[in-house]
Structure formats: C-alpha cells, structure tokens
Write an enzyme that holds these catalytic residues in place. Structure first.
Site, PDB file in Angstrom:
ATOM      1  N   PRO A 126     -44.761  23.511  -6.670  1.00 15.73           N
ATOM      2  CA  PRO A 126     -46.098  24.108  -6.752  1.00 15.73           C
ATOM      3  C   PRO A 126     -47.100  23.380  -7.616  1.00 15.73           C
ATOM      4  O   PRO A 126     -48.306  23.623  -7.474  1.00 15.73           O
ATOM      5  CB  PRO A 126     -45.798  25.492  -7.355  1.00 15.73           C
ATOM      6  CG  PRO A 126     -44.579  25.274  -8.182  1.00 15.73           C
ATOM      7  CD  PRO A 126     -43.759  24.271  -7.421  1.00 15.73           C
ATOM      8  N   TYR A 142     -27.902  23.964  -5.513  1.00 13.51           N
ATOM      9  CA  TYR A 142     -28.414  23.319  -6.716  1.00 13.51           C
ATOM     10  C   TYR A 142     -27.242  23.041  -7.657  1.00 13.51           C
ATOM     11  O   TYR A 142     -26.845  23.858  -8.461  1.00 13.51           O
ATOM     12  CB  TYR A 142     -29.445  24.198  -7.415  1.00 13.51           C
ATOM     13  CG  TYR A 142     -30.697  24.473  -6.617  1.00 13.51           C
ATOM     14  CD1 TYR A 142     -31.000  23.750  -5.463  1.00 13.51           C
ATOM     15  CD2 TYR A 142     -31.588  25.470  -7.007  1.00 13.51           C
ATOM     16  CE1 TYR A 142     -32.150  24.012  -4.736  1.00 13.51           C
ATOM     17  CE2 TYR A 142     -32.741  25.730  -6.289  1.00 13.51           C
ATOM     18  CZ  TYR A 142     -33.010  25.004  -5.148  1.00 13.51           C
ATOM     19  OH  TYR A 142     -34.146  25.275  -4.434  1.00 13.51           O
TER      20      TYR A 142
END
Length: 307
Positions: free
Chosen positions: A223, A72
């Site tokens: 999610p 990341y």
C-alpha cells in the site's frame, strides 16, 4: 481470549472502522505480517525478538486487524503472531490466506485443490492457536482447479465453524462476481497504492456492493509504494512537507481518504517504522491535496513479492 488494556496513544483508532461481513468491526488501518519473515518471505526473521515487539506494539497502537498467510515463511509469520499475542485480545481479528505454495525464496505457485486448502486451514488453526479463523482468504485462484471446487471447500470449512468469513486475493471483477455466486465473499485483497491503481475497477465494485448493503472490504497490499510521486518537488513531496510527515505516511493517508471500504495493511519488521506508519491515520488531507495526488499520473512500480 483476554481484554486489551486501555491506551492513551492508539493512532490506528483515527483511521475509522469497517465491519467485515457487516458485523465484525476493525480499525481500517491494519498490519500486514509478510515482512516478519526472512529474505524473499522465506525462513525465520533476522531479528525474531524485534518481530515479536512489532506485533505487540501494533496492538498497543490500536491495530486490531492483522493480515498474514500460511505461505509467509512458510508458517513463520503465523507462528510469530501466536508467540507474540496469544491469548489474543477479544477485539483482535487475524486474517490468513492459503492457496500459494513455496519452493524457495520469492517462489510462489498457486495450488487450489480442495484437499490442500483444507489441510492448510487446519495447519493455520494450529499455528495461530485458534479454533476459528475470522477471515480466511484464497491467496490466488488456481487456474487448474474449478473455481467451484475451491470456493466450495472454503464454504464447507465455514459451515464446519473453522472459518468465519471468506475473502479473495488478486482477482478481477469478473472473477469476483463468479466467486460470489458460489460463496459469500466479504473482502478482496489486490495490489493497489498511490502509484499503481490498476485495480481501480475492483475497488469501485467493492464500494458499490457495500453501498447496496453487501459489505465488501478492499484490502490493498503493497500500500505505500509512491513511485515518482515522491520525487523532490512532486505532489507527494509537497504534501508531506506541508504536514511535516513522510511520503509513506501521506500515501497511507490518501488510501484512507480514497474510500471507506479501504483497509490498508502496511507491513514492516521494525517498531520505529510501524509507529511511523500508524501515525498516518491521524493525517487529514485537504480536498486540494487529495485531488492533486489523485490526479497525478505515474508509471506503476512493480512489487518485490506477492500479497
């Protein structure tokens, strides 16, 4: 490490707890740090100060499980976590991942050579300012490298005290079973949300193993995708209005209700959005609301990037 000061407003506590490896407790609603980086999960964030504020506010709200990865940025997310939170609260669990290399924005390539995984673990320890990583996850299984070599190296790092627990990401049940013959795996992180439940069999496997006493957390990335369920008049929209909440909050509440092994890690780069997401832990769906959302059939929406 320092002790976190008490707070009267810790909504993440309402999500309940799960014990990683049957021994390390975390609140089930965590935080995913992928969005702290620049566009395409590449480079520095547009607002580094806000990124630091997000991380500190997450801890204030009761989040004690933060998920990141060496890729990341690369390494930008890990460095921001250290800048914002080191020395870490005693109960903060930081999970990171290795096994995907970056050649540019939105470019992800699996590399599972043992020497590479070891190198990345050492770099993550340095960037995070840790002596041991609580949860170190294989970001992807590299099809060009024997699984035994990849898991074997993680087991060696575990024996050396550099990582505490091992996790996997984006695997099938068959791959998970094979890996667990080679190492003790305590978590699996797959794409899963209300609109895309293609990893249902992996979730059910994690539930069954946990019920047998073999603690196996399921960490859904991406999610809060809602797809067509959030359309005006749809089941998610109706439930959200009933609870005076947002569709994203209801999507998180559904995940938390769906399974006790579920550890959602919604990510954001804004404090306001973080606070909104964390309030989802307080929402309690009725049996009817949960069933209506569970029974909804929608076309999966593909994520913009990788977990």
């Amino acid at each position: 490490m320092t002790t976190r000061p008490p707070s009267d407003d810790r909504p993440a506590d309402a999500s309940g707890t799960f014990r990683l490896g049957s021994e390390l407790p975390v609140n089930r609603l965590g935080y995913g740090a992928m969005q702290l980086t620049g566009p395409g999960v590449w480079g520095e964030p547009r607002d580094p100060d806000e990124a630091v504020r997000v991380l500190r506010r997450a801890v204030d709200l009761g989040v004690d499980f933060i998920d990141t990865a060496d890729s990341y940025g690369p390494f930008v997310s890990e460095r921001l976590i250290r800048e914002a939170l080191h020395p870490y609260p005693d109960d903060l669990v930081i999970a990171t991942k290795a096994g995907l290399t970056r050649a540019g924005p939105d470019d992800w390539r699996p590399v599972g050579r043992p020497e590479y995984l070891r190198q990345q673990c050492e770099l993550s320890l340095r960037h995070l300012g840790l002596e041991r990583i609580d949860l170190f996850q294989l970001h992807r299984i590299d099809p060009k490298v024997p699984v035994a070599d990849q898991l074997g190296e993680l087991s060696l790092l575990q024996q050396e005290g550099k990582i505490r627990f091992i996790g996997l990401s984006e695997v099938s049940v068959a791959q998970l079973e094979e890996a667990r013959k080679l190492a003790t795996v305590v978590s699996v992180q797959n794409l899963y949300n209300l609109a895309d439940r293609s990893a249902e069999d992996v979730l059910e496997y994690a539930e069954q193993e946990t019920a047998r006493g073999n603690s196996l957390a399921f960490i859904p990335w991406f999610p809060i995708a809602t797809g067509e369920l959030a359309r005006p008049g749809g089941p998610l929209d109706a439930a959200a209005r009933q609870h005076e909440a947002t569709p994203s909050q209801l999507a998180l509440a559904w995940l938390l209700r769906r399974s006790p092994v579920m550890l959602p890690i919604p990510g954001t780069s804004r404090v306001a959005h973080l606070e909104e997401n964390t309030e989802a832990a307080r929402i309690r769906l009725t049996d009817e609301e949960f069933a209506a959302l569970s029974d909804a059939v929608v076309a999966p929406r593909q994520p913009d990037s990788t977990g």
